[in-house]
Design an enzyme around this catalytic site. Sequence first.
Site, short mmCIF file in Angstrom:
data_model
loop_
_atom_site.label_atom_id
_atom_site.label_comp_id
_atom_site.label_asym_id
_atom_site.label_seq_id
_atom_site.Cartn_x
_atom_site.Cartn_y
_atom_site.Cartn_z
N TRP A 139 0.83 -1.21 0.00
CA TRP A 139 0.00 0.00 0.00
C TRP A 139 0.86 1.26 0.00
CZ3 TRP A 139 -4.41 -0.34 -2.09
CH2 TRP A 139 -5.16 -1.51 -1.98
N ASP A 177 -1.97 6.69 6.21
CA ASP A 177 -3.04 5.84 5.67
C ASP A 177 -3.34 4.80 6.75
OD1 ASP A 177 -4.62 3.98 4.41
OD2 ASP A 177 -3.18 3.49 2.82
N LYS A 184 -12.60 -1.92 5.92
CA LYS A 184 -11.87 -2.86 6.78
C LYS A 184 -12.46 -2.84 8.19
CE LYS A 184 -9.05 -2.93 3.19
NZ LYS A 184 -8.19 -1.95 2.53
C1 LIG Z 1 -7.55 -1.46 1.39
C2 LIG Z 1 -6.46 -0.46 1.53
C3 LIG Z 1 -6.35 0.65 0.68
C4 LIG Z 1 -7.23 0.84 -0.53
O1 LIG Z 1 -8.53 1.13 -0.22
P1 LIG Z 1 -9.57 1.40 -1.41
O2 LIG Z 1 -10.79 1.76 -0.63
O3 LIG Z 1 -9.72 0.12 -2.16
O4 LIG Z 1 -9.06 2.49 -2.23
C5 LIG Z 1 -5.35 1.56 0.92
N1 LIG Z 1 -4.51 1.42 1.95
C6 LIG Z 1 -4.59 0.36 2.79
C7 LIG Z 1 -3.63 0.26 3.92
C8 LIG Z 1 -5.57 -0.60 2.61
O5 LIG Z 1 -5.65 -1.65 3.45
#
Ligand SMILES: *Cc1c(COP(=O)(O)O)cnc(C)c1O
Length: 359
Positions: A102, A171, A195
């Site tokens: 990521w 993030d 998540k």
């Molecule tokens: C799932 C995830 C993303 C991407 O999320 P989207 O909603 O699919 O854009 C980005 N960063 C992390 C750490 C993730 O687990």
Amino acid sequence: MARIFNFSAGPAALPQSVLEQAQAEMLDFQGTGMSVMEMSHRGKEFVAIAAQAEADFRELLGVSDDYHVLFLQGGATTQFAGVPLNLTSTGDTVDFVDTGAWSVKAIKEAGKYCNVNVAASSKASNYDTIPAVGAWQISPDARYLHICSNETIGGVQFQEFPELGVPLVADMSSDFLSRPVNVDQFAVIYGGAQKNLGPAGLTVVAVRKELCGNARVETPTALDYAVQAEADSMSNTPPTYVWYLIGLVFAWLKAQGGLAGINELNQRKAAKLYAAIDNSNFYHSPVDRSVRSLMNVPFTMPDASLDAQFVAQADACGLSGLKGHRSVGGMRASLYNAVPEAAVDALVELMNEFEHEHG
Ligand SMILES: *Cc1c(COP(=O)(O)O)cnc(C)c1O
């Protein structure tokens, strides 16, 4: 109807009580005679739902009035662009720490707008650790430093956050609201909902107010933090039903004792699974012990040809979503907030049986 134990990395398990409440309110939300998904986002019912969700998010995470809290579309992926568009000008430099898949995606996207300096990377060891903060090569003029608090694929998680005098952007998609965090350490925190917060379709952004208002002219209006803050995140139609569900999850989290309460449960769940891995000579965690994730736990077996059989056996006894990511191999159990402790107990039992048969 049988609910299974869902270890999916995302979209992921939701609390059953939340789904039941949504079901009960589906046709007639609190005497309005309609579903939340049929309501105007400008009507008083939905405006109240939205405001309550923001208030609960602020209360849970401890977000002060110095921050805007925004509910935006496009997933965390869109914020990979949204952050540089709002916080930098052409020619600016930003720092990234590369701890996994990521991070790599965020770096690539920021590179469209800025000079990206990768201050540290654990790529050389297949992302099994987080480089020591003392070794990070920070730029003197970086507008911000970006980290991924929990790498969903590799299963590494920051245990504490660096204070380096540069605005910190994180993030937090895969460990949002899973543990207490000192928000004041951050310039921006963002994360996709699917998540830990609810269904897919919303990204929650907490951004220091003083950093807003300087978005680049080419920034899409719906991505401009100042515009969205002014419009209460409704500069265009928001995904109203997802917002409502996230609000139900926030209320559920408060009933679990907030982030301190859920963190205690998350610690206990992860400790049980890591103990099962560490106490066997059959299962193996590829991740440096000091940075193991409480949310995503990859593990392997001595013979990778057994992986498919393990996953099939797990599926057969109601344990779903355990297939590992191809870049790591083996299995991955995601233990987000809504995954009950009983799910981990069932997984550990299966692991013991499987080892007994194949070890
Ligand atoms: C799932 C995830 C993303 C991407 O999320 P989207 O909603 O699919 O854009 C980005 N960063 C992390 C750490 C993730 O687990």
